[in-house]
Every structure is written in structure tokens, then in C-alpha cells.
Scaffold this motif. Structure first.
Motif, PDB file in Angstrom:
ATOM      1  N   LEU A 105       0.858  -1.184   0.000  1.00 24.39           N
ATOM      2  CA  LEU A 105       0.000   0.000   0.000  1.00 24.39           C
ATOM      3  C   LEU A 105       0.894   1.235   0.000  1.00 24.39           C
ATOM      4  O   LEU A 105       1.811   1.341   0.826  1.00 24.39           O
ATOM      5  CB  LEU A 105      -0.906  -0.030   1.227  1.00 24.39           C
ATOM      6  CG  LEU A 105      -1.967   1.055   1.343  1.00 24.39           C
ATOM      7  CD1 LEU A 105      -3.178   0.514   2.103  1.00 24.39           C
ATOM      8  CD2 LEU A 105      -1.443   2.288   2.043  1.00 24.39           C
ATOM      9  N   LEU A 106       0.662   2.158  -0.930  1.00 19.77           N
ATOM     10  CA  LEU A 106       1.512   3.348  -1.049  1.00 19.77           C
ATOM     11  C   LEU A 106       0.936   4.497  -0.252  1.00 19.77           C
ATOM     12  O   LEU A 106      -0.240   4.853  -0.420  1.00 19.77           O
ATOM     13  CB  LEU A 106       1.642   3.722  -2.525  1.00 19.77           C
ATOM     14  CG  LEU A 106       2.340   2.620  -3.311  1.00 19.77           C
ATOM     15  CD1 LEU A 106       2.120   2.769  -4.791  1.00 19.77           C
ATOM     16  CD2 LEU A 106       3.812   2.599  -2.977  1.00 19.77           C
ATOM     17  N   SER A 107       1.782   5.053   0.613  1.00 23.35           N
ATOM     18  CA  SER A 107       1.320   6.126   1.496  1.00 23.35           C
ATOM     19  C   SER A 107       2.524   6.910   1.990  1.00 23.35           C
ATOM     20  O   SER A 107       3.575   6.321   2.271  1.00 23.35           O
ATOM     21  CB  SER A 107       0.600   5.496   2.701  1.00 23.35           C
ATOM     22  OG  SER A 107       0.529   6.423   3.760  1.00 23.35           O
ATOM     23  N   PRO A 108       2.380   8.255   2.121  1.00 21.18           N
ATOM     24  CA  PRO A 108       3.501   9.018   2.695  1.00 21.18           C
ATOM     25  C   PRO A 108       3.771   8.611   4.141  1.00 21.18           C
ATOM     26  O   PRO A 108       4.815   8.955   4.700  1.00 21.18           O
ATOM     27  CB  PRO A 108       3.044  10.471   2.593  1.00 21.18           C
ATOM     28  CG  PRO A 108       1.577  10.430   2.339  1.00 21.18           C
ATOM     29  CD  PRO A 108       1.242   9.103   1.746  1.00 21.18           C
ATOM     30  N   VAL A 148       3.195  -1.259   4.109  1.00 20.79           N
ATOM     31  CA  VAL A 148       2.816   0.120   3.741  1.00 20.79           C
ATOM     32  C   VAL A 148       4.117   0.858   3.468  1.00 20.79           C
ATOM     33  O   VAL A 148       5.028   0.862   4.309  1.00 20.79           O
ATOM     34  CB  VAL A 148       2.028   0.801   4.879  1.00 20.79           C
ATOM     35  CG1 VAL A 148       1.638   2.221   4.487  1.00 20.79           C
ATOM     36  CG2 VAL A 148       0.792  -0.012   5.243  1.00 20.79           C
ATOM     37  N   VAL A 149       4.243   1.472   2.275  1.00 18.55           N
ATOM     38  CA  VAL A 149       5.533   2.004   1.841  1.00 18.55           C
ATOM     39  C   VAL A 149       5.396   3.435   1.316  1.00 18.55           C
ATOM     40  O   VAL A 149       4.435   3.766   0.621  1.00 18.55           O
ATOM     41  CB  VAL A 149       6.122   1.070   0.747  1.00 18.55           C
ATOM     42  CG1 VAL A 149       7.236   1.742  -0.017  1.00 18.55           C
ATOM     43  CG2 VAL A 149       6.628  -0.221   1.395  1.00 18.55           C
ATOM     44  N   SER A 150       6.415   4.248   1.639  1.00 19.16           N
ATOM     45  CA  SER A 150       6.516   5.623   1.131  1.00 19.16           C
ATOM     46  C   SER A 150       7.772   5.732   0.278  1.00 19.16           C
ATOM     47  O   SER A 150       8.780   5.097   0.585  1.00 19.16           O
ATOM     48  CB  SER A 150       6.627   6.591   2.319  1.00 19.16           C
ATOM     49  OG  SER A 150       7.076   7.855   1.869  1.00 19.16           O
ATOM     50  N   ILE A 151       7.747   6.535  -0.790  1.00 19.17           N
ATOM     51  CA  ILE A 151       8.973   6.713  -1.583  1.00 19.17           C
ATOM     52  C   ILE A 151       9.771   7.930  -1.117  1.00 19.17           C
ATOM     53  O   ILE A 151      10.818   8.229  -1.693  1.00 19.17           O
ATOM     54  CB  ILE A 151       8.708   6.797  -3.099  1.00 19.17           C
ATOM     55  CG1 ILE A 151       7.843   8.003  -3.457  1.00 19.17           C
ATOM     56  CG2 ILE A 151       8.100   5.499  -3.614  1.00 19.17           C
ATOM     57  CD1 ILE A 151       7.962   8.393  -4.933  1.00 19.17           C
ATOM     58  N   ASP A 153      10.010  11.564   1.956  1.00 20.10           N
ATOM     59  CA  ASP A 153       9.341  12.443   2.915  1.00 20.10           C
ATOM     60  C   ASP A 153       8.749  13.667   2.225  1.00 20.10           C
ATOM     61  O   ASP A 153       9.187  14.806   2.435  1.00 20.10           O
ATOM     62  CB  ASP A 153      10.325  12.863   4.020  1.00 20.10           C
ATOM     63  CG  ASP A 153      10.720  11.666   4.871  1.00 20.10           C
ATOM     64  OD1 ASP A 153       9.957  10.682   4.896  1.00 20.10           O
ATOM     65  OD2 ASP A 153      11.792  11.712   5.502  1.00 20.10           O
ATOM     66  N   PHE A 154       7.807  13.390   1.352  1.00 20.88           N
ATOM     67  CA  PHE A 154       7.052  14.446   0.669  1.00 20.88           C
ATOM     68  C   PHE A 154       5.704  13.849   0.309  1.00 20.88           C
ATOM     69  O   PHE A 154       5.540  12.630   0.321  1.00 20.88           O
ATOM     70  CB  PHE A 154       7.788  14.934  -0.591  1.00 20.88           C
ATOM     71  CG  PHE A 154       8.291  13.805  -1.438  1.00 20.88           C
ATOM     72  CD1 PHE A 154       9.594  13.351  -1.321  1.00 20.88           C
ATOM     73  CD2 PHE A 154       7.446  13.169  -2.337  1.00 20.88           C
ATOM     74  CE1 PHE A 154      10.048  12.276  -2.086  1.00 20.88           C
ATOM     75  CE2 PHE A 154       7.897  12.114  -3.112  1.00 20.88           C
ATOM     76  CZ  PHE A 154       9.207  11.659  -2.977  1.00 20.88           C
ATOM     77  N   VAL A 155       4.746  14.712  -0.018  1.00 15.09           N
ATOM     78  CA  VAL A 155       3.392  14.210  -0.261  1.00 15.09           C
ATOM     79  C   VAL A 155       3.009  14.405  -1.725  1.00 15.09           C
ATOM     80  O   VAL A 155       3.098  15.517  -2.269  1.00 15.09           O
ATOM     81  CB  VAL A 155       2.370  14.923   0.659  1.00 15.09           C
ATOM     82  CG1 VAL A 155       0.964  14.409   0.395  1.00 15.09           C
ATOM     83  CG2 VAL A 155       2.749  14.718   2.116  1.00 15.09           C
ATOM     84  N   LEU A 156       2.616  13.315  -2.361  1.00 14.43           N
ATOM     85  CA  LEU A 156       2.115  13.336  -3.738  1.00 14.43           C
ATOM     86  C   LEU A 156       0.591  13.393  -3.702  1.00 14.43           C
ATOM     87  O   LEU A 156      -0.011  13.121  -2.664  1.00 14.43           O
ATOM     88  CB  LEU A 156       2.561  12.061  -4.463  1.00 14.43           C
ATOM     89  CG  LEU A 156       4.066  11.823  -4.530  1.00 14.43           C
ATOM     90  CD1 LEU A 156       4.369  10.372  -4.867  1.00 14.43           C
ATOM     91  CD2 LEU A 156       4.692  12.754  -5.552  1.00 14.43           C
ATOM     92  N   ASN A 157      -0.025  13.687  -4.839  1.00 16.79           N
ATOM     93  CA  ASN A 157      -1.494  13.710  -4.874  1.00 16.79           C
ATOM     94  C   ASN A 157      -2.097  12.319  -4.794  1.00 16.79           C
ATOM     95  O   ASN A 157      -3.266  12.155  -4.516  1.00 16.79           O
ATOM     96  CB  ASN A 157      -1.991  14.400  -6.147  1.00 16.79           C
ATOM     97  CG  ASN A 157      -1.872  15.895  -6.027  1.00 16.79           C
ATOM     98  OD1 ASN A 157      -1.829  16.422  -4.920  1.00 16.79           O
ATOM     99  ND2 ASN A 157      -1.794  16.565  -7.154  1.00 16.79           N
ATOM    100  N   GLY A 158      -1.287  11.324  -5.093  1.00 19.99           N
ATOM    101  CA  GLY A 158      -1.775   9.945  -5.035  1.00 19.99           C
ATOM    102  C   GLY A 158      -0.603   8.997  -5.151  1.00 19.99           C
ATOM    103  O   GLY A 158       0.549   9.434  -5.307  1.00 19.99           O
ATOM    104  N   GLY A 159      -0.874   7.702  -5.116  1.00 18.01           N
ATOM    105  CA  GLY A 159       0.209   6.717  -5.126  1.00 18.01           C
ATOM    106  C   GLY A 159       0.744   6.387  -6.513  1.00 18.01           C
ATOM    107  O   GLY A 159       1.731   5.648  -6.627  1.00 18.01           O
ATOM    108  N   GLU A 160       0.132   6.923  -7.584  1.00 15.75           N
ATOM    109  CA  GLU A 160       0.503   6.472  -8.931  1.00 15.75           C
ATOM    110  C   GLU A 160       1.960   6.787  -9.277  1.00 15.75           C
ATOM    111  O   GLU A 160       2.664   5.924  -9.823  1.00 15.75           O
ATOM    112  CB  GLU A 160      -0.427   7.094  -9.990  1.00 15.75           C
ATOM    113  CG  GLU A 160      -1.826   6.486 -10.025  1.00 15.75           C
ATOM    114  CD  GLU A 160      -2.744   6.963  -8.903  1.00 15.75           C
ATOM    115  OE1 GLU A 160      -2.366   7.931  -8.180  1.00 15.75           O
ATOM    116  OE2 GLU A 160      -3.830   6.384  -8.735  1.00 15.75           O
TER     117      GLU A 160
HETATM  118  N1  ADE Z   1       1.179   8.868  -1.797  1.00 13.55           N
HETATM  119  C1  ADE Z   1       1.277  10.187  -1.556  1.00 13.55           C
HETATM  120  N2  ADE Z   1       2.524  10.519  -1.218  1.00 13.55           N
HETATM  121  C2  ADE Z   1       3.263   9.368  -1.255  1.00 13.55           C
HETATM  122  C3  ADE Z   1       4.613   9.056  -0.993  1.00 13.55           C
HETATM  123  N3  ADE Z   1       5.511   9.989  -0.618  1.00 13.55           N
HETATM  124  N4  ADE Z   1       5.010   7.778  -1.107  1.00 13.55           N
HETATM  125  C4  ADE Z   1       4.127   6.825  -1.462  1.00 13.55           C
HETATM  126  N5  ADE Z   1       2.837   7.062  -1.726  1.00 13.55           N
HETATM  127  C5  ADE Z   1       2.389   8.320  -1.618  1.00 13.55           C
END
Ligand code: ADE
Length: 267
Positions: A105-108, A148-151, A153-160
Motif C-alpha cells: 500500500l503506497l502512502s507518505p 505500507v511504503v513511502s517513496i 518524505d514528501f506528499v504526492l497527490n496519489g500513489g501512482e
Molecule cells: N502517496 C502520496 N505521497 C506518497 C509518498 N511519498 N510515497 C508513497 N505514496 C504516496
């Protein structure tokens, strides 16, 4: 090869790639068209054509049950944005995820994805990437995925975009995707260091010359220069990474001296 997961088809033909050799990416998203360019271009496009890699896209909305095809709702407790509904997400995941695939699951708010993660995942049969939009997923979905993984330390509009970064970094490690696989061993983060600086023609670019060590033709000297430059670059740009390195006494002394010079030059 390109499937946008339709519900009945996905459930009845639930894939089991025990006999398949392609690395399989499954992506669950509200915006499958965002992946159009990735599928066609460059090394990944070629890897898809040659069958080293498969990419299957599934739309959350195919799993909505009401006439408005709703996939999200307001957060309990109030606040801005909408949250992806857990029933939709988990139904879709259960229907489309191949048995041997790791679900991510992609998430900041996730664990940090690194080159070491990419290396570990490239040895799997496949990964299933869950992309959120809006305020993300209902927290109960976390119990239904492997990680649950983040790419970063910043926030994207979505996981794509995060999914695309992961797909590219994993796919390029698969045998046959990169023509010269030797280049994989020397690049940034492979040995826990940033890559050494590279140069090509001209030898003199606006007064900046190629370092003489690289023109020496002496392999051991070139290797030593590159290793030390990788150390220096990492110490200057990402000092926290150097703490994990075991340095020879000579390299440590060289690095200390170079850092002192560099500090004196910037003061
Ligand atoms: N969705 C929004 N920001 C993200 C992030 N930094 N990494 C992974 N998924 C995200």
C-alpha cells in the motif's frame, strides 16, 4: 497483456504464476491511463514487449457497487478530503492479487522504500501496488496488505507516481532489462554510497578538466579514485550514509583531509 481488471474476469481467472517466469506488477488505481507512457517508452516498454515483465492495471471503480460508482467517503471525525472505502479496496485486492504477489500500500506514512527494498522485491514473483488518492485509505486496509511504503518524505497527490518509481527501480534490476548489467553494480546506493562522478568528452569543458586519474589508463588507480570520490561525495551530500561504511585507515585519513579542505573552501 494489459488488463484493466473487470470484476467477473478477474475473479474467475485469478492468476497463479507458479509456472510463469515474467515478473508481474499489478497496480490498483483510479487512474490507469497515467501508466500509458510508462508502458510504451524506454527500457520498461521493451521489457514488457519481450515478456520479462507484465503490468496489469485494475481500476478501483470496477469494484464499486452503487450506481454512482462511489469509491470514497467522508472521514469519521470530520476533516478535509475523502477516504477510499475499505470494502471496495479489500474486495478489489482479493479479486486481482495473484497468489505469490506481495501487496504494498503506497502512502507518505509508510516505511521508506530504498534501493535495498528494490533489490529484495526484484527477487519475488511479483508485487501488487495499491494507489490511493484524496486523503488516502481507510486505516483498516493496513491489516490486509503485506507492507505500507513511502517513496520519500514528501506528499504526492496519489500513489501512482510512487508506483511508477517503484516499478522502474525494481524492473531495471531484473535479468535482461538493462543491456549492460555491470552498470548496476557501480551505481548510487548499490554499495550504500552515492555513485562516483562520471565524465566524457570533451576533456576540457569551459575550463573544467577531466580528473587526470581517469586518463591514466591505470585500472587500480582509477578504481581507487572512484571509490574515494564516492566516499567524499556521500560524506558531503548524505553524511548519514557514511556512518554505515567500514573504511580502511588510509581511506579514512584521506576522507578526513578532503573534508577539512572542503570545509575551509566553503568558510
Ligand atoms: N502517496 C502520496 N505521497 C506518497 C509518498 N511519498 N510515497 C508513497 N505514496 C504516496
Amino acid at each position: 497483456m494489459w488488463t484493466i481488471g473487470a470484476v467477473p474476469d478477474a475473479i474467475e481467472n485469478k492468476p497463479d504464476f507458479s509456472a510463469a517466469s515474467a515478473f508481474r506488477f499489478d497496480v490498483l488505481t483510479l487512474f490507469p491511463a497515467l501508466f500509458d507512457g510508462l508502458k510504451q517508452e524506454s527500457l520498461l516498454g521493451k521489457a514488457l514487449q519481450t515478456g520479462i515483465v507484465e503490468l496489469h492495471l485494475h481500476n478501483w471503480r470496477s469494484f464499486a457497487t452503487d450506481k454512482h460508482r462511489t469509491v470514497d467517503d467522508a472521514p469519521f471525525g470530520g476533516g478535509a478530503g475523502l477516504v477510499l472505502k475499505p470494502d471496495i479496496v479489500v474486495n478489489c485486492l482479493r479479486a486481482v492479487k495473484p497468489m505469490n504477489s506481495k501487496s504494498i500500500l503506497l502512502s507518505p506514512a509508510g516505511n521508506l522504500f530504498t534501493q535495498q527494498t528494490a533489490i529484495a522485491w526484484s527477487k519475488l514473483a511479483g508485487i501488487t501496488l495499491l494507489c490511493g488518492r484524496y486523503e488516502g485509505f481507510d486505516a483498516r486496509v493496513d491489516d490486509h496488505v503485506d507492507e505500507v511504503v513511502s517513496i520519500g518524505d514528501f506528499v504526492l497527490n496519489g500513489g501512482e507516481v510512487a508506483a511508477m518509481a517503484i516499478i522502474e527501480s525494481v524492473a531495471r534490476l531484473l535479468p535482461g532489462v538493462i543491456g549492460n548489467s555491470a552498470s548496476l553494480h557501480e551505481e548510487s546506493h548499490q554499495a550504500g554510497l552515492l555513485e562516483y562522478p562520471q565524465y566524457t568528452h570533451p576533456r576540457d569543458f569551459e575550463g573544467a578538466e577531466v580528473p587526470p586519474a581517469l586518463l591514466s589508463g591505470h585500472h587500480a588507480q582509477i578504481a581507487q579514485w572512484r571509490h574515494r570520490q564516492a566516499l567524499l561525495r556521500t560524506a558531503l551530500r548524505r553524511p548519514e550514509l557514511v556512518n554505515h561504511q567500514t573504511l580502511s585507515a588510509k581511506d579514512a585519513a584521506w576522507l578526513t583531509a578532503e573534508l577539512a579542505i572542503s570545509r575551509a573552501n566553503t568558510d
